[in-house]
Design a protein around this motif. Structure first.
Motif, PDB file in Angstrom:
ATOM      1  N   SER A 274      29.666  75.884  51.564  1.00 41.22           N
ATOM      2  CA  SER A 274      28.227  76.379  51.233  1.00 41.22           C
ATOM      3  C   SER A 274      28.033  77.605  50.556  1.00 41.22           C
ATOM      4  CB  SER A 274      27.883  76.715  52.840  1.00 41.22           C
ATOM      5  OG  SER A 274      28.325  77.412  53.511  1.00 41.22           O
ATOM      6  N   PHE A 275      29.179  78.587  50.502  1.00 43.08           N
ATOM      7  CA  PHE A 275      28.906  80.067  49.884  1.00 43.08           C
ATOM      8  C   PHE A 275      28.693  79.676  48.206  1.00 43.08           C
ATOM      9  CE2 PHE A 275      30.425  83.366  47.285  1.00 43.08           C
ATOM     10  CZ  PHE A 275      29.791  84.562  48.075  1.00 43.08           C
ATOM     11  N   ALA A 276      29.479  78.684  47.773  1.00 38.69           N
ATOM     12  CA  ALA A 276      29.649  78.490  46.413  1.00 38.69           C
ATOM     13  C   ALA A 276      28.107  77.713  46.069  1.00 38.69           C
ATOM     14  CB  ALA A 276      30.747  77.527  46.002  1.00 38.69           C
ATOM     15  N   GLY A 277      27.648  76.937  46.737  1.00 35.42           N
ATOM     16  CA  GLY A 277      26.481  76.434  46.425  1.00 35.42           C
ATOM     17  C   GLY A 277      25.478  77.382  46.543  1.00 35.42           C
ATOM     18  N   ILE A 278      25.274  78.314  47.420  1.00 42.01           N
ATOM     19  CA  ILE A 278      24.166  79.351  47.778  1.00 42.01           C
ATOM     20  C   ILE A 278      24.163  80.388  46.433  1.00 42.01           C
ATOM     21  CG2 ILE A 278      23.366  81.107  49.063  1.00 42.01           C
ATOM     22  CD1 ILE A 278      22.349  78.525  50.072  1.00 42.01           C
ATOM     23  N   TYR A 279      25.624  80.580  46.200  1.00 37.89           N
ATOM     24  CA  TYR A 279      25.852  81.716  45.006  1.00 37.89           C
ATOM     25  C   TYR A 279      25.038  80.942  43.630  1.00 37.89           C
ATOM     26  CZ  TYR A 279      28.193  84.782  41.857  1.00 37.89           C
ATOM     27  OH  TYR A 279      28.269  85.621  40.716  1.00 37.89           O
ATOM     28  N   GLY A 280      25.373  79.686  43.515  1.00 37.10           N
ATOM     29  CA  GLY A 280      24.608  78.954  42.435  1.00 37.10           C
ATOM     30  C   GLY A 280      23.244  79.033  42.373  1.00 37.10           C
ATOM     31  N   ILE A 281      22.779  79.124  43.796  1.00 35.55           N
ATOM     32  CA  ILE A 281      20.999  79.145  43.579  1.00 35.55           C
ATOM     33  C   ILE A 281      20.764  80.566  43.618  1.00 35.55           C
ATOM     34  CG2 ILE A 281      19.140  79.002  45.325  1.00 35.55           C
ATOM     35  CD1 ILE A 281      20.635  76.711  46.912  1.00 35.55           C
ATOM     36  N   ALA A 282      21.423  81.457  43.779  1.00 39.30           N
ATOM     37  CA  ALA A 282      21.170  83.047  43.656  1.00 39.30           C
ATOM     38  C   ALA A 282      21.124  83.231  42.129  1.00 39.30           C
ATOM     39  CB  ALA A 282      22.074  83.834  44.396  1.00 39.30           C
ATOM     40  N   VAL A 283      22.342  82.547  41.341  1.00 38.36           N
ATOM     41  CA  VAL A 283      22.192  83.114  39.908  1.00 38.36           C
ATOM     42  C   VAL A 283      21.320  82.494  39.135  1.00 38.36           C
ATOM     43  CG1 VAL A 283      24.558  84.144  39.906  1.00 38.36           C
ATOM     44  CG2 VAL A 283      24.101  81.574  39.458  1.00 38.36           C
TER      45      VAL A 283
END
Length: 695
Positions: free
Chosen positions: A415-424
């Motif tokens: 989930s961290f990887a996916g949320i980081y993708g949303i943030a960028v």
């Protein structure tokens, strides 16, 4: 890799140098005859007086917040907060100053056609655009470099986040205060002038005309600039804070994240901001116009800069991803995340353009409904705005899904990887802020240019050129609002996740189970809050407009020869400016304070209720922002479509019905709607900054 913040710092300085270059280019142009210079000076004086009073009032709030942050978080965080507030206010003041210089110069250039006028209006907007992007990135990189890289402070990322809160504070009050000012003047000028007195827009006999033109600058230039300043800063801080608090939540300290840990996570959004700034600088030189007043050719010329900047940023995104994440099997994943955000922002803008431009069916349908009066005109606009919400939500959901998937491709299936993708993805939407704000700030300059042409009683051919530029400005504003509200949704989501990680770092697990009564209560309170905020700001416009309408009626009634246009008889414009200023400053306090006070109060009572509050506000606030911005823009351009000669033209019953629709839409698109996305981010960033204090 450690050189990335310094490269971003250099690009920010380059953006400010370009702003200085465009300032000199605007200053060198002729402002026209004595009458035009007088009008320009009056607008400048009104705008400066308003901003001086507004910043004086807001400074009290800023000082109070500084003391609270120093006491609860850290004294250095209060300094960072102040820097964000001061730079945001500075960007707004600089942009407003140049916009009020560029208006008469655009009018004078319009005598020689749009080929001369459009570049001056754009350069005036570009001073604002690159001041906003340059100062925002410069301040953020200074704070990051000093506290994260040099000092390696234990609470470095709380200090960096406080910079974003400072920017948000100014943005909130500038948007609300400026929006109330401009719409009070606009509604008063339109209802008494166009509908009751039957005189043209910006007629020199109308006492509210100068106040209306001042409002364009304090609301749509200074307010909009502070809004995009905050959005841009928030989009960069969101992935940085997500990494800092997220990795700490799983056992990696903030110092390690910024020093010996996975620094590429922190550098990627900064590198994208660097690439976007350079691309924006290059793209700004591609804005050139021919001699046609056709809106399509003007639109093509104006959007060329944005399209070039977006294209260059997209290419740079992949190069940077392969450089920073060369250890991954699929470094292209995060590039897809950023590209997805950029494309989603562009698509949101195009959706807004479809629903607000008179080239397309929704606006023509609203104009057609004027045949049966104001009621059906208003109903049609509400319907168009609501439909646009469904289309925009679909685009945001698609953008979020693509960004989440892209993050997983590069960083792994968690989930961290996916949320980081949303943030960028959010920084992807706003990487080209320099040129996006330039195009947006162009609109009020073109609008003022038309007002000066009318008040200076220039040849109708000049007004024809400025009207063509102004009509395009309404569309560019809608496009910029699409970018802003889309980034607000993604940024708020990333900041919300950072808030969750910050609580985890303090040993507190956030619950979002709607079966829990405190979460359920928070969810409903959050869903109601954007409606309350919108109601307060619309009521504020209504009360301020009422005072303006009564004053304009009084002057028409009591000044002999004013309504008839008797030579030598002039209205008391200063009184109208004073009414708008006083009313807007008083009315902005409660809505502005609401965004800060509510999350603080709920957070100190129950953290889980605050989580529900943020979730509920994010969903309803996003939908309301899209609805209000697009419905208001559609009503406005339906009116302009009729004024251009369709369905009976100016003075017809259709036109009067369209003016009523536009009057309803004014606070929608220029006060409540634009302020909504700031509300979402202010609430989230306040929660993040004070997370440790809540626990």
């Amino acid at each position: 890799m450690s050189a990335v913040p310094y490269l971003a710092l250099i690009s920010a300085i380059a953006g400010l140098v370009l702003a200085g270059y465009y300032y000199k280019a605007v200053e060198a142009a002729s402002p026209g005859n004595d009458r035009m210079v007088f009008l320009m000076t009056e607008i400048q004086k009104g705008a400066r007086a308003f901003l001086k009073q507004e910043y004086t009032w807001v400074s009290v709030f800023v000082v109070a917040m500084m003391l609270l942050i120093a006491f609860v978080i850290h004294p250095l965080a209060s300094i960072s907060y102040l820097l964000g507030a001061v730079l945001s206010a500075t960007a707004g003041y600089v942009g407003m100053t140049v916009a009020t210089m560029a208006n008469a110069r655009t009018t004078e250039a319009a005598k020689d056609g749009p080929g001369k006028a459009l570049p001056i209006a754009f350069r005036g907007g570009a001073v604002m655009g690159f001041s906003v992007a340059g100062l925002a990135l410069l301040g953020l990189m200074v704070v990051y470099t000093v506290f994260v890289t040099w000092i390696e402070h234990a609470e470095a990322f709380e200090i960096v986040t406080a910079y974003g809160l400072g920017a948000s504070s100014i943005a909130l009050f500038s948007r609300v205060g400026g929006g109330i000012y401009t719409k009070a003047a606009d509604v008063g000028a339109d209802l008494v002038g166009k509908v009751e007195a039957g005189i043209p827009e910006d007629d020199p006999r109308n006492p509210a005309t100068i106040a209306d033109n001042v409002g364009d600058n304090v609301g749509d230039v200074a307010g909009m600039g502070a809004d995009l300043f905050e959005s841009y800063v928030g989009s960069i801080i969101a992935p940085i804070s997500l990494v800092a608090f997220g990795l700490a939540g799983v056992g990696i300290t903030a110092e390690q994240a910024g020093d010996s840990g996975p620094i590429e996570f922190l550098m990627y959004p900064v590198a994208i901001a660097f690439a976007g700034m350079v691309a924006s600088i290059i793209g700004s030189f591609f804005v050139k116009s021919g001699d046609s007043t056709d809106s399509k050719s003007l639109s093509r010329a104006l959007h060329m800069g944005t399209n070039v900047a977006m294209g260059l940023t997209l290419m740079a995104t992949f190069v940077i991803a392969y450089w920073l994440f060369d250890g991954s099997d699929k470094p292209w994943g995060l590039a897809v995340s950023v590209s997805g955000g950029l494309v989603a922002g562009w698509a949101l803008g195009k959706t807004a353009e479809y629903f607000t431009s008179d080239h397309f069916a929704p606006v023509k349908k609203i104009a057609k409904q004027t045949e049966t009066g104001p009621a059906t005109t208003i109903l049609s606009g509400i319907s168009a705005g609501m439909i646009s919400v469904a289309a925009s939500v679909g685009l945001v959901v698609l953008g979020v899904a693509v960004a989440f998937w892209g993050g997983e491709q590069t960083l792994g299936d968690d989930s961290f990887a996916g949320i980081y993708g949303i943030a960028v993805a959010a920084i992807g939407m706003l990487a080209t802020t320099g040129v996006v704000v330039s195009v947006d700030a162009y609109g009020p300059i073109a609008d003022n240019a038309g007002g000066i042409a009318e008040m200076a009683e220039l040849d109708p051919s000049v007004r024809e050129v400025t009207d063509a530029l102004d009509s395009l400005g309404n569309t560019t504003a809608a496009v910029a609002k699409g970018f802003a509200v889309g980034s607000a949704a993604l940024t708020a989501l990333a900041l919300f996740k950072s808030f969750e990680f910050a609580l985890l770092q303090e040993g507190r697990v956030l619950s979002l189970d709607v079966g829990e009564v405190d979460v359920f209560i928070g969810l409903f309170l959050g869903a109601a809050l954007p409606f309350l905020f919108a109601a307060l700001t619309i009521d504020a416009v209504g009360r301020a407009a009422h005072a303006m309408i009564e004053e304009v009626r009084r002057q028409f009634r009591e000044i002999p020869g004013l309504r008839e246009g008797k030579e030598g008889v002039v209205p008391d414009s200063a009184r109208c400016v004073e009414i708008s200023t006083d009313a807007s400053l008083k009315e902005m306090l409660i809505p502005g304070a609401l965004a800060v006070v509510v999350p603080l109060v709920i957070g100190f009572i129950d953290v889980d209720a605050l989580g529900g509050l943020l979730a509920g506000a994010l969903v309803t606030g996003f939908a309301l922002a899209i609805f209000m911005a697009n419905a208001g823009g559609a009503w406005d351009n339906a009116k302009k479509y009729i004024e251009a000669g369709a369905l009976g033209g100016k003075g017809s019953d259709n036109h009067k019905a369209a003016v009523v629709g536009d009057t309803v839409g004014d606070p929608f698109k220029d006060t409540s709607g634009p302020a909504m996305n700031i509300l979402l981010k202010v609430m989230t960033i306040v929660s993040l900054v004070f997370a440790s204090a809540f626990v």
